[in-house]
Motif scaffolding. Structure first.
Motif, PDB file in Angstrom:
ATOM      1  N   SER A   1       0.843  -1.197   0.000  1.00  0.00           N
ATOM      2  CA  SER A   1       0.000   0.000   0.000  1.00  0.00           C
ATOM      3  C   SER A   1       0.883   1.254   0.000  1.00  0.00           C
ATOM      4  O   SER A   1       0.619   2.218  -0.726  1.00  0.00           O
ATOM      5  N   ALA A   2       1.955   1.213   0.814  1.00  0.00           N
ATOM      6  CA  ALA A   2       2.861   2.376   0.861  1.00  0.00           C
ATOM      7  C   ALA A   2       3.484   2.610  -0.514  1.00  0.00           C
ATOM      8  O   ALA A   2       3.536   3.756  -1.004  1.00  0.00           O
ATOM      9  N   ALA A   3       3.947   1.533  -1.153  1.00  0.00           N
ATOM     10  CA  ALA A   3       4.617   1.678  -2.453  1.00  0.00           C
ATOM     11  C   ALA A   3       3.643   2.221  -3.502  1.00  0.00           C
ATOM     12  O   ALA A   3       3.971   3.135  -4.275  1.00  0.00           O
ATOM     13  N   TRP A   4       2.453   1.647  -3.530  1.00  0.00           N
ATOM     14  CA  TRP A   4       1.427   2.098  -4.487  1.00  0.00           C
ATOM     15  C   TRP A   4       1.163   3.600  -4.314  1.00  0.00           C
ATOM     16  O   TRP A   4       1.196   4.373  -5.272  1.00  0.00           O
ATOM     17  N   HIS A   5       0.918   3.993  -3.061  1.00  0.00           N
ATOM     18  CA  HIS A   5       0.555   5.396  -2.837  1.00  0.00           C
ATOM     19  C   HIS A   5       1.733   6.344  -3.044  1.00  0.00           C
ATOM     20  O   HIS A   5       1.547   7.469  -3.513  1.00  0.00           O
ATOM     21  N   LEU A   6       2.946   5.865  -2.744  1.00  0.00           N
ATOM     22  CA  LEU A   6       4.129   6.690  -3.037  1.00  0.00           C
ATOM     23  C   LEU A   6       4.189   6.995  -4.533  1.00  0.00           C
ATOM     24  O   LEU A   6       4.327   8.154  -4.945  1.00  0.00           O
ATOM     25  N   ALA A   7       4.088   5.922  -5.331  1.00  0.00           N
ATOM     26  CA  ALA A   7       4.206   6.093  -6.783  1.00  0.00           C
ATOM     27  C   ALA A   7       3.064   6.955  -7.327  1.00  0.00           C
ATOM     28  O   ALA A   7       3.265   7.801  -8.207  1.00  0.00           O
ATOM     29  N   LYS A   8       1.881   6.739  -6.772  1.00  0.00           N
ATOM     30  CA  LYS A   8       0.720   7.504  -7.238  1.00  0.00           C
ATOM     31  C   LYS A   8       0.915   9.001  -6.958  1.00  0.00           C
ATOM     32  O   LYS A   8       0.679   9.849  -7.814  1.00  0.00           O
ATOM     33  N   GLU A   9       1.376   9.307  -5.738  1.00  0.00           N
ATOM     34  CA  GLU A   9       1.569  10.719  -5.373  1.00  0.00           C
ATOM     35  C   GLU A   9       2.702  11.345  -6.193  1.00  0.00           C
ATOM     36  O   GLU A   9       2.623  12.495  -6.597  1.00  0.00           O
ATOM     37  N   LEU A  10       3.767  10.559  -6.427  1.00  0.00           N
ATOM     38  CA  LEU A  10       4.887  11.097  -7.210  1.00  0.00           C
ATOM     39  C   LEU A  10       4.426  11.419  -8.623  1.00  0.00           C
ATOM     40  O   LEU A  10       4.706  12.491  -9.160  1.00  0.00           O
ATOM     41  N   THR A  11       3.685  10.479  -9.227  1.00  0.00           N
ATOM     42  CA  THR A  11       3.195  10.707 -10.585  1.00  0.00           C
ATOM     43  C   THR A  11       2.278  11.923 -10.618  1.00  0.00           C
ATOM     44  O   THR A  11       2.369  12.759 -11.526  1.00  0.00           O
ATOM     45  N   ALA A  12       1.416  12.033  -9.611  1.00  0.00           N
ATOM     46  CA  ALA A  12       0.469  13.156  -9.590  1.00  0.00           C
ATOM     47  C   ALA A  12       1.197  14.496  -9.522  1.00  0.00           C
ATOM     48  O   ALA A  12       0.701  15.501 -10.026  1.00  0.00           O
ATOM     49  N   SER A  13       2.396  14.476  -8.907  1.00  0.00           N
ATOM     50  CA  SER A  13       3.100  15.763  -8.845  1.00  0.00           C
ATOM     51  C   SER A  13       4.147  15.886  -9.958  1.00  0.00           C
ATOM     52  O   SER A  13       5.070  16.697  -9.892  1.00  0.00           O
ATOM     53  N   GLY A  14       4.004  15.024 -10.979  1.00  0.00           N
ATOM     54  CA  GLY A  14       4.842  15.143 -12.168  1.00  0.00           C
ATOM     55  C   GLY A  14       6.242  14.569 -12.005  1.00  0.00           C
ATOM     56  O   GLY A  14       7.125  14.830 -12.816  1.00  0.00           O
ATOM     57  N   GLU A  15       6.451  13.774 -10.937  1.00  0.00           N
ATOM     58  CA  GLU A  15       7.793  13.203 -10.719  1.00  0.00           C
ATOM     59  C   GLU A  15       7.849  11.752 -11.168  1.00  0.00           C
ATOM     60  O   GLU A  15       6.819  11.074 -11.270  1.00  0.00           O
ATOM     61  N   ASN A  16       9.086  11.295 -11.369  1.00  0.00           N
ATOM     62  CA  ASN A  16       9.291   9.907 -11.776  1.00  0.00           C
ATOM     63  C   ASN A  16       8.976   8.974 -10.577  1.00  0.00           C
ATOM     64  O   ASN A  16       9.545   9.151  -9.511  1.00  0.00           O
ATOM     65  N   PRO A  17       8.077   7.997 -10.753  1.00  0.00           N
ATOM     66  CA  PRO A  17       7.754   7.114  -9.619  1.00  0.00           C
ATOM     67  C   PRO A  17       8.839   6.066  -9.406  1.00  0.00           C
ATOM     68  O   PRO A  17       8.638   4.881  -9.666  1.00  0.00           O
ATOM     69  N   ASN A  18       9.966   6.525  -8.925  1.00  0.00           N
ATOM     70  CA  ASN A  18      11.128   5.649  -8.796  1.00  0.00           C
ATOM     71  C   ASN A  18      11.078   4.922  -7.441  1.00  0.00           C
ATOM     72  O   ASN A  18      11.793   5.273  -6.508  1.00  0.00           O
ATOM     73  N   VAL A  19      10.186   3.909  -7.374  1.00  0.00           N
ATOM     74  CA  VAL A  19       9.923   3.189  -6.116  1.00  0.00           C
ATOM     75  C   VAL A  19      10.116   1.702  -6.366  1.00  0.00           C
ATOM     76  O   VAL A  19       9.590   1.170  -7.362  1.00  0.00           O
ATOM     77  N   ILE A  20      10.861   1.045  -5.478  1.00  0.00           N
ATOM     78  CA  ILE A  20      10.953  -0.418  -5.595  1.00  0.00           C
ATOM     79  C   ILE A  20      10.512  -1.062  -4.281  1.00  0.00           C
ATOM     80  O   ILE A  20      10.620  -0.474  -3.206  1.00  0.00           O
ATOM     81  N   VAL A  21       9.982  -2.285  -4.404  1.00  0.00           N
ATOM     82  CA  VAL A  21       9.638  -3.087  -3.217  1.00  0.00           C
ATOM     83  C   VAL A  21      10.589  -4.273  -3.180  1.00  0.00           C
ATOM     84  O   VAL A  21      10.780  -4.951  -4.203  1.00  0.00           O
ATOM     85  N   LEU A  22      11.190  -4.515  -2.018  1.00  0.00           N
ATOM     86  CA  LEU A  22      12.046  -5.692  -1.850  1.00  0.00           C
ATOM     87  C   LEU A  22      11.347  -6.653  -0.905  1.00  0.00           C
ATOM     88  O   LEU A  22      10.991  -6.294   0.230  1.00  0.00           O
ATOM     89  N   GLU A  23      11.118  -7.866  -1.368  1.00  0.00           N
ATOM     90  CA  GLU A  23      10.407  -8.876  -0.573  1.00  0.00           C
ATOM     91  C   GLU A  23      11.300 -10.116  -0.494  1.00  0.00           C
ATOM     92  O   GLU A  23      11.708 -10.651  -1.520  1.00  0.00           O
ATOM     93  N   LYS A  24      11.593 -10.553   0.727  1.00  0.00           N
ATOM     94  CA  LYS A  24      12.572 -11.643   0.885  1.00  0.00           C
ATOM     95  C   LYS A  24      12.043 -12.976   0.370  1.00  0.00           C
ATOM     96  O   LYS A  24      12.809 -13.857   0.028  1.00  0.00           O
ATOM     97  N   SER A  25      10.748 -13.102   0.334  1.00  0.00           N
ATOM     98  CA  SER A  25      10.168 -14.362  -0.135  1.00  0.00           C
ATOM     99  C   SER A  25       9.276 -14.060  -1.337  1.00  0.00           C
ATOM    100  O   SER A  25       9.768 -13.771  -2.424  1.00  0.00           O
ATOM    101  N   GLN A  26       7.978 -14.127  -1.122  1.00  0.00           N
ATOM    102  CA  GLN A  26       7.033 -13.736  -2.184  1.00  0.00           C
ATOM    103  C   GLN A  26       6.082 -12.715  -1.595  1.00  0.00           C
ATOM    104  O   GLN A  26       5.844 -12.749  -0.370  1.00  0.00           O
ATOM    105  N   ILE A  27       5.470 -11.893  -2.423  1.00  0.00           N
ATOM    106  CA  ILE A  27       4.474 -10.978  -1.863  1.00  0.00           C
ATOM    107  C   ILE A  27       3.378 -11.823  -1.205  1.00  0.00           C
ATOM    108  O   ILE A  27       3.026 -12.897  -1.685  1.00  0.00           O
TER     109      ILE A  27
END
Ligand SMILES: Cc1cc2nc3c(=O)[nH]c(=O)nc-3n(C[C@H](O)[C@H](O)[C@H](O)COP(=O)(O)OP(=O)(O)OC[C@H]3O[C@@H](n4cnc5c(N)ncnc54)[C@H](O)[C@@H]3O)c2cc1C
Length: 442
Positions: free
Chosen positions: A23-49
């Protein structure tokens, strides 16, 4: 098949592919895009989502919490489920809390606050009102000893894995890249700030980190060099408690062929929390199961007539071995005594289930969850550019926490919704109100 490797750097690194991280990653990228910035967000998951608690959650979405701060965050979270009911597999069938006298005041206070924040609910109080309310839905209900019923209209349950996949889909569509099988094992600092995360596949430079490690919070705390004990209160009465303690949420899938939870005239059953103070006897042999306050929770299952529910949570202490996490680990399974307790509780609540103990198809499962000292989540900065979200055993439904964390880390504003969930509450004594429910997570 070529597997994507994480990049050498990303502006925002999110640790953990559970509900909070996604949820944090989704909303980060959404807010960045909305303000015209590159949504440069990655999620690191040690196993599987979804490999942590999120993927095995019972999926109950309810707002039955004594803490007023929870009521507000959950109202916002439910709005996110409502925005995409189909994607989240959100069954908005409502939620009933059915309680004895000792919890009546709790329910009245919860109903009042729900009304204040516009979370639609109805309250029945006193035995005749409760009987009428419950019998309208289930003519065979046992309403004896029930003194308050709270009916949350916007609550229900969502498909756990479906929710994880849908969060991942929203995140990817917003530009997030998700890397599975990549474990964060250390941090590199530049002054007080984290400049890189060290992973099982190498170092990744970053501007900021949001960590939502779920049950693995103690390891995350250790990685940051933070004290795994928190001080509760001040002065002579102060005590030290582990940041995280583990509980086994004992749940299962149950089927009594030909008998389901459907209500009067085939109405879909809401999700139910049924707490009681009367002794509970076994429906199999009439032996006393408990003379202490008890409770079960249940909802309709995915397949026709099945019932999903649980009860009897077990305290596992602060040092529980988590890995391998999930149902393949026998130490993390509910055990057969849950089945007798749960089906006897159901038989107590609804007469249709009585005298059928040999006919149940029982599949106890469940899993381990993590609780903070006051049993509510933590959302706070743990370094100038690191934001940590710590779970407290009821986070599946709390999709708005990730959104608010994303907004805070982007610097738009301090979230008033998250203000009551800071770490400082433990030291200052501003911890959350705990209800009189027999459950550790209400
Ligand atoms: C049996 C059960 C039933 C539940 N039922 C409900 C319910 O009905 N309703 C409700 O609201 N809540 C419920 N919960 C609680 C809910 O599931 C959790 O509160 C919530 O899922 C926590 O989400 P999370 O994102 O914090 O953690 P998790 O889902 O545990 O995700 C954390 C992720 O981080 C990853 N990770 C950890 N450390 C690292 C690292 N160093 N590097 C990379 N990745 C890492 C893990 O692999 C994991 O996938 C239930 C929990 C259980 C166990």
């Amino acid at each position: 098949m070529m597997v994507d490797e994480p990049p050498a750097s990303a502006r925002f690194v999110v640790i953990g592919g559970g509900v909070h991280g996604l949820s944090a990653a989704w909303h980060l990228a959404k807010e960045l895009t909305a303000s015209g910035e590159n949504p440069n967000v990655i999620v690191l998951e040690k196993s599987q989502i979804g490999a942590g608690a999120s993927g095995i959650s019972g999926g109950i979405v309810r707002n039955f919490y004594r803490s007023e701060a929870m009521t507000e965050v959950i109202a916002e979270s439910v709005a996110i489920f409502e925005d995409d009911r189909e994607g989240f597999g959100f069954h908005q069938v409502g939620y009933l809390a059915v309680v004895p006298e000792v919890q009546r005041e709790d329910l009245e206070a919860i109903a009042e606050h729900q009304c204040e924040v516009g979370y639609e609910s109805e309250l029945a109080s006193g035995d005749s009102n409760c009987r009428e309310y419950l019998e309208w839905l289930w003519p065979d209900v046992n309403s004896e000893g029930v003194q308050a019923v709270l009916h949350e209209k916007r609550s229900g349950w969502a498909d756990a894995i479906g929710t994880i996949r849908n969060l991942a889909r929203h995140a990817r569509e917003a530009g997030v890249r998700i890397f599975e099988g990549v474990e964060v094992i250390g941090l590199g600092y530049s002054g007080a700030e984290v400049s890189e995360v060290i992973t099982s596949g190498g170092a990744i430079g970053c501007e900021a980190v949001i960590a939502a490690p779920g049950l693995w919070a103690p390891a995350w705390w250790q990685m940051q060099g933070l004290d795994p004990l928190v001080t509760i209160g001040e002065g002579d009465s102060a005590e030290q408690r582990p940041l995280t303690e583990y509980w086994l949420a004992r749940e299962g899938d149950y089927l009594l062929p030909g008998v389901g939870l459907a209500g009067n005239a085939g109405r879909a059953a809401p999700v139910v929390h049924f707490d009681h103070t009367a002794p509970l006897y076994s429906d199999r042999d009439g032996e006393l199961i408990t003379d202490q306050p008890w409770g079960i929770y249940f909802r309709m299952g995915m397949t026709g007539g099945s019932v999903v529910g649980g009860g009897l949570p077990l305290e596992m202490g602060p040092d529980f071995e988590l890995d391998p996490y999930g149902p393949e680990n026998p130490k993390q399974l509910a055990g057969d005594d849950l089945s007798e307790f749960f089906t006897s509780g159901l038989a107590f609540a609804l007469k249709r289930f009585r005298g059928a103990s040999d006919l149940w198809d029982s599949n106890p499962n469940g899993g381990v969850l993590a609780l903070t000292p006051d049993r509510y989540p933590v959302a706070d900065w743990t370094a100038p550019n690191v934001y940590s979200i710590l779970d407290a055993g009821h986070g599946f439904k709390m999709l708005a926490v990730g959104r608010e964390a994303a907004r805070e880390i982007l610097g738009s504003a301090k979230s008033s919704l998250l203000a009551p969930f800071r770490l400082s509450r433990f030291g200052s004594g501003a911890t959350h109100v705990v209800s009189k429910s027999p459950y550790p997570w209400t």
